[in-house]
Scaffold this motif. Structure first.
Motif, mmCIF file in Angstrom:
data_model
loop_
_atom_site.group_PDB
_atom_site.id
_atom_site.type_symbol
_atom_site.label_atom_id
_atom_site.label_comp_id
_atom_site.label_asym_id
_atom_site.label_seq_id
_atom_site.Cartn_x
_atom_site.Cartn_y
_atom_site.Cartn_z
ATOM 1 N N MET A 86 0.727 -1.180 0.126
ATOM 2 C CA MET A 86 -0.167 0.029 0.075
ATOM 3 C C MET A 86 0.958 1.261 0.119
ATOM 4 O O MET A 86 0.592 2.399 -0.547
ATOM 5 C CB MET A 86 -0.892 0.104 1.200
ATOM 6 C CG MET A 86 -1.993 -1.077 1.278
ATOM 7 S SD MET A 86 -3.148 -0.492 -0.084
ATOM 8 C CE MET A 86 -3.969 1.067 0.486
ATOM 9 N N THR A 87 1.960 1.165 0.814
ATOM 10 C CA THR A 87 2.676 2.420 0.995
ATOM 11 C C THR A 87 4.177 2.462 0.073
ATOM 12 O O THR A 87 4.647 3.573 0.130
ATOM 13 C CB THR A 87 2.920 2.849 2.449
ATOM 14 O OG1 THR A 87 3.626 1.727 3.155
ATOM 15 C CG2 THR A 87 1.697 3.029 3.272
ATOM 16 N N GLY A 88 4.601 1.091 0.192
ATOM 17 C CA GLY A 88 6.175 1.260 -0.411
ATOM 18 C C GLY A 88 6.234 0.863 -1.875
ATOM 19 O O GLY A 88 7.218 1.222 -2.499
ATOM 20 N N PHE A 89 5.105 0.396 -2.543
ATOM 21 C CA PHE A 89 5.350 -0.084 -3.845
ATOM 22 C C PHE A 89 5.278 1.213 -4.759
ATOM 23 O O PHE A 89 4.340 1.922 -4.664
ATOM 24 C CB PHE A 89 4.206 -0.989 -4.488
ATOM 25 C CG PHE A 89 4.548 -2.529 -4.044
ATOM 26 C CD1 PHE A 89 5.670 -2.882 -3.390
ATOM 27 C CD2 PHE A 89 3.844 -3.433 -4.448
ATOM 28 C CE1 PHE A 89 5.998 -4.050 -3.186
ATOM 29 C CE2 PHE A 89 3.946 -4.943 -4.118
ATOM 30 C CZ PHE A 89 5.101 -5.065 -3.727
ATOM 31 N N ALA A 90 6.129 1.461 -5.737
ATOM 32 C CA ALA A 90 5.866 2.456 -6.787
ATOM 33 C C ALA A 90 6.184 1.942 -8.274
ATOM 34 O O ALA A 90 6.863 1.022 -8.376
ATOM 35 C CB ALA A 90 6.982 3.471 -6.473
ATOM 36 N N VAL A 91 5.587 2.639 -9.125
ATOM 37 C CA VAL A 91 5.993 2.298 -10.611
ATOM 38 C C VAL A 91 7.332 2.424 -10.875
ATOM 39 O O VAL A 91 8.199 3.267 -10.397
ATOM 40 C CB VAL A 91 4.971 3.241 -11.483
ATOM 41 C CG1 VAL A 91 5.564 3.093 -12.960
ATOM 42 C CG2 VAL A 91 3.661 3.193 -11.366
ATOM 43 N N GLY A 92 7.841 1.348 -11.557
ATOM 44 C CA GLY A 92 9.144 1.239 -11.669
ATOM 45 C C GLY A 92 10.082 0.275 -10.810
ATOM 46 O O GLY A 92 11.155 -0.153 -10.968
ATOM 47 N N ASP A 93 9.363 0.128 -9.627
ATOM 48 C CA ASP A 93 9.951 -0.950 -8.703
ATOM 49 C C ASP A 93 10.058 -2.399 -9.148
ATOM 50 O O ASP A 93 9.176 -2.773 -10.213
ATOM 51 C CB ASP A 93 9.066 -1.065 -7.434
ATOM 52 C CG ASP A 93 9.119 0.059 -6.391
ATOM 53 O OD1 ASP A 93 10.189 1.033 -6.796
ATOM 54 O OD2 ASP A 93 8.468 0.151 -5.408
ATOM 55 N N VAL A 94 11.076 -3.227 -9.004
ATOM 56 C CA VAL A 94 11.112 -4.409 -9.502
ATOM 57 C C VAL A 94 10.766 -5.422 -8.225
ATOM 58 O O VAL A 94 11.538 -5.202 -7.076
ATOM 59 C CB VAL A 94 12.624 -4.825 -9.963
ATOM 60 C CG1 VAL A 94 12.717 -6.167 -10.325
ATOM 61 C CG2 VAL A 94 13.049 -3.731 -11.239
ATOM 62 N N VAL A 95 9.998 -6.318 -8.523
ATOM 63 C CA VAL A 95 9.629 -7.451 -7.426
ATOM 64 C C VAL A 95 9.688 -8.659 -7.962
ATOM 65 O O VAL A 95 9.293 -9.015 -9.212
ATOM 66 C CB VAL A 95 8.032 -7.210 -7.062
ATOM 67 C CG1 VAL A 95 7.602 -8.145 -6.175
ATOM 68 C CG2 VAL A 95 7.642 -5.715 -6.646
ATOM 69 N N GLU A 96 9.915 -9.581 -7.255
ATOM 70 C CA GLU A 96 10.252 -11.059 -7.641
ATOM 71 C C GLU A 96 8.837 -11.588 -7.582
ATOM 72 O O GLU A 96 8.126 -11.490 -6.756
ATOM 73 C CB GLU A 96 11.063 -11.674 -6.663
ATOM 74 C CG GLU A 96 12.626 -11.396 -6.745
ATOM 75 C CD GLU A 96 13.551 -12.479 -5.778
ATOM 76 O OE1 GLU A 96 13.507 -13.434 -6.253
ATOM 77 O OE2 GLU A 96 14.045 -11.972 -4.764
ATOM 78 N N VAL A 97 8.457 -12.164 -8.804
ATOM 79 C CA VAL A 97 6.903 -12.598 -9.020
ATOM 80 C C VAL A 97 7.224 -14.135 -9.546
ATOM 81 O O VAL A 97 7.792 -14.141 -10.623
ATOM 82 C CB VAL A 97 6.172 -11.692 -10.067
ATOM 83 C CG1 VAL A 97 4.762 -12.332 -10.213
ATOM 84 C CG2 VAL A 97 6.163 -10.254 -9.710
ATOM 85 N N MET A 98 6.450 -15.028 -8.701
ATOM 86 C CA MET A 98 6.483 -16.321 -9.456
ATOM 87 C C MET A 98 5.572 -16.670 -10.418
ATOM 88 O O MET A 98 4.351 -15.884 -10.465
ATOM 89 C CB MET A 98 6.007 -17.393 -7.976
ATOM 90 C CG MET A 98 6.153 -18.794 -8.456
ATOM 91 S SD MET A 98 5.769 -19.897 -6.983
ATOM 92 C CE MET A 98 7.257 -19.658 -5.968
ATOM 93 N N THR A 99 5.766 -17.395 -11.377
ATOM 94 C CA THR A 99 4.831 -17.731 -12.309
ATOM 95 C C THR A 99 3.553 -18.230 -11.836
ATOM 96 O O THR A 99 3.261 -18.802 -10.693
ATOM 97 C CB THR A 99 5.585 -18.957 -13.125
ATOM 98 O OG1 THR A 99 5.893 -20.081 -12.776
ATOM 99 C CG2 THR A 99 6.625 -18.307 -14.059
ATOM 100 N N PRO A 100 2.329 -18.191 -12.576
ATOM 101 C CA PRO A 100 1.001 -18.292 -12.106
ATOM 102 C C PRO A 100 0.805 -19.753 -11.703
ATOM 103 O O PRO A 100 1.418 -20.853 -12.159
ATOM 104 C CB PRO A 100 0.067 -18.319 -13.384
ATOM 105 C CG PRO A 100 0.948 -17.095 -14.193
ATOM 106 C CD PRO A 100 2.197 -17.574 -13.896
ATOM 107 N N GLN A 101 -0.235 -20.028 -10.710
ATOM 108 C CA GLN A 101 -0.267 -21.159 -10.122
ATOM 109 C C GLN A 101 -2.038 -21.129 -9.660
ATOM 110 O O GLN A 101 -2.450 -19.949 -9.465
ATOM 111 C CB GLN A 101 0.275 -21.467 -8.746
ATOM 112 C CG GLN A 101 1.959 -21.733 -8.867
ATOM 113 C CD GLN A 101 2.450 -21.824 -7.572
ATOM 114 O OE1 GLN A 101 2.918 -20.623 -7.077
ATOM 115 N NE2 GLN A 101 2.915 -23.069 -7.396
#
Length: 270
Positions: A86-101
């Motif tokens: 809610m407060t820390g994510f911003a456009v341009g940030d890189v996040v580790e995302v697992m493939t769909p399950q």
């Protein structure tokens, strides 16, 4: 292939006041196949919060074919990941995302739409997240497809994805029946007051807003008590249990670094 984490860049953020956020990730061309998904599935996000590796699964809110891939995150009181998003994510940030399950899925290509597929969608609160993806996909898949969406919330201000849901209703006026049920805001029609539970489903059936005999499937997403009550009510109204699919949402852990999931993957009823 087994699920894997990849670094994805946040391309868009849509905040719903102070209670929820929708986060969309850009998927580079070389990873498009890896992130192919069916409506209803989820992504696990991983990030470092105050030095602790923290993972949470969140349902996909976008539909296949849209640009990128997105999830909906509702703030949980004391929730480490939701508060950070809610407060820390911003456009341009890189996040580790697992493939769909996930096994809670709607596959429009595998369903018979020639005779007019009609599905019932029940959602409470943030349970709208995978339901939104299912609704968009079903309505776009065939001009004869119909959707009845019953969406429960506390009040109008707490409706997650409200604008998107209303836009969808306007786009598919003749094929989408939208029923808002509010528990803490009085409506003019008493039927629309209260919670989405077994008694409410029975009342909607009696009022002709849900016709179990004409449904090809039902997809339910929300708290465990809602799922159990609504499933039983639909079966009692004559809907085969094998045609009812569900996903249970459970509270996120409050202590940082505790891994139990936000979403409990569900199987077809029966």
């Amino acid at each position: 292939m087994p699920p894997r984490f990849h670094n994805l860049t946040i391309s868009d953020i849509d905040r719903f006041d102070d209670f929820a956020v929708a986060v969309r990730f850009d998927v580079p061309p070389e990873l498009v196949d890896d992130y192919a998904f069916l409506p209803g599935q989820y992504l696990t996000l991983k990030t470092d919060i105050d030095g602790v590796e923290t993972r949470r699964p969140y349902s996909i809110c976008t539909a296949p074919g849209e640009a990128g891939i997105g999830v909906g995150i509702k703030r949980v009181e004391g929730g480490a990941f939701s508060g950070h998003a809610m407060t820390g994510f911003a456009v341009g940030d890189v996040v580790e995302v697992m493939t769909p399950q996930g096994r809670f899925t709607y596959d429009g290509h595998a369903r018979s739409t020639e005779s007019g597929d009609h599905i019932l969608l029940l959602a409470a609160g943030s349970g709208i997240t995978p339901i939104l993806s299912i609704a968009s996909t079903a309505l776009a898949a065939s001009r004869s497809a119909q959707v009845t969406l019953v969406y429960g919330n506390r009040n109008t201000a707490s409706i997650m994805f409200r604008d998107l849901v209303e836009d969808m209703k306007d786009r598919y006026l003749d094929r989408l029946r939208l029923v808002h049920v509010l528990s803490r805001e009085a409506r003019d029609v008493d039927l629309l007051n209260g919670r989405v539970d077994g008694a409410k489903i029975t009342s909607l059936v009696d009022a002709g807003l849900i016709s179990p005999a004409g449904l090809s499937g039902a997809f339910l997403c929300g708290p465990d008590s809602m799922i159990s009550d609504c499933r039983d009510a639909l079966v009692q109204a004559g809907m085969p249990a094998a045609d009812i699919f569900f996903e249970r949402f459970t509270p996120a852990p409050r202590r940082e670094g505790v891994p139990p999931p936000v979403v409990v993957a569900a199987a077809p009823a029966g």
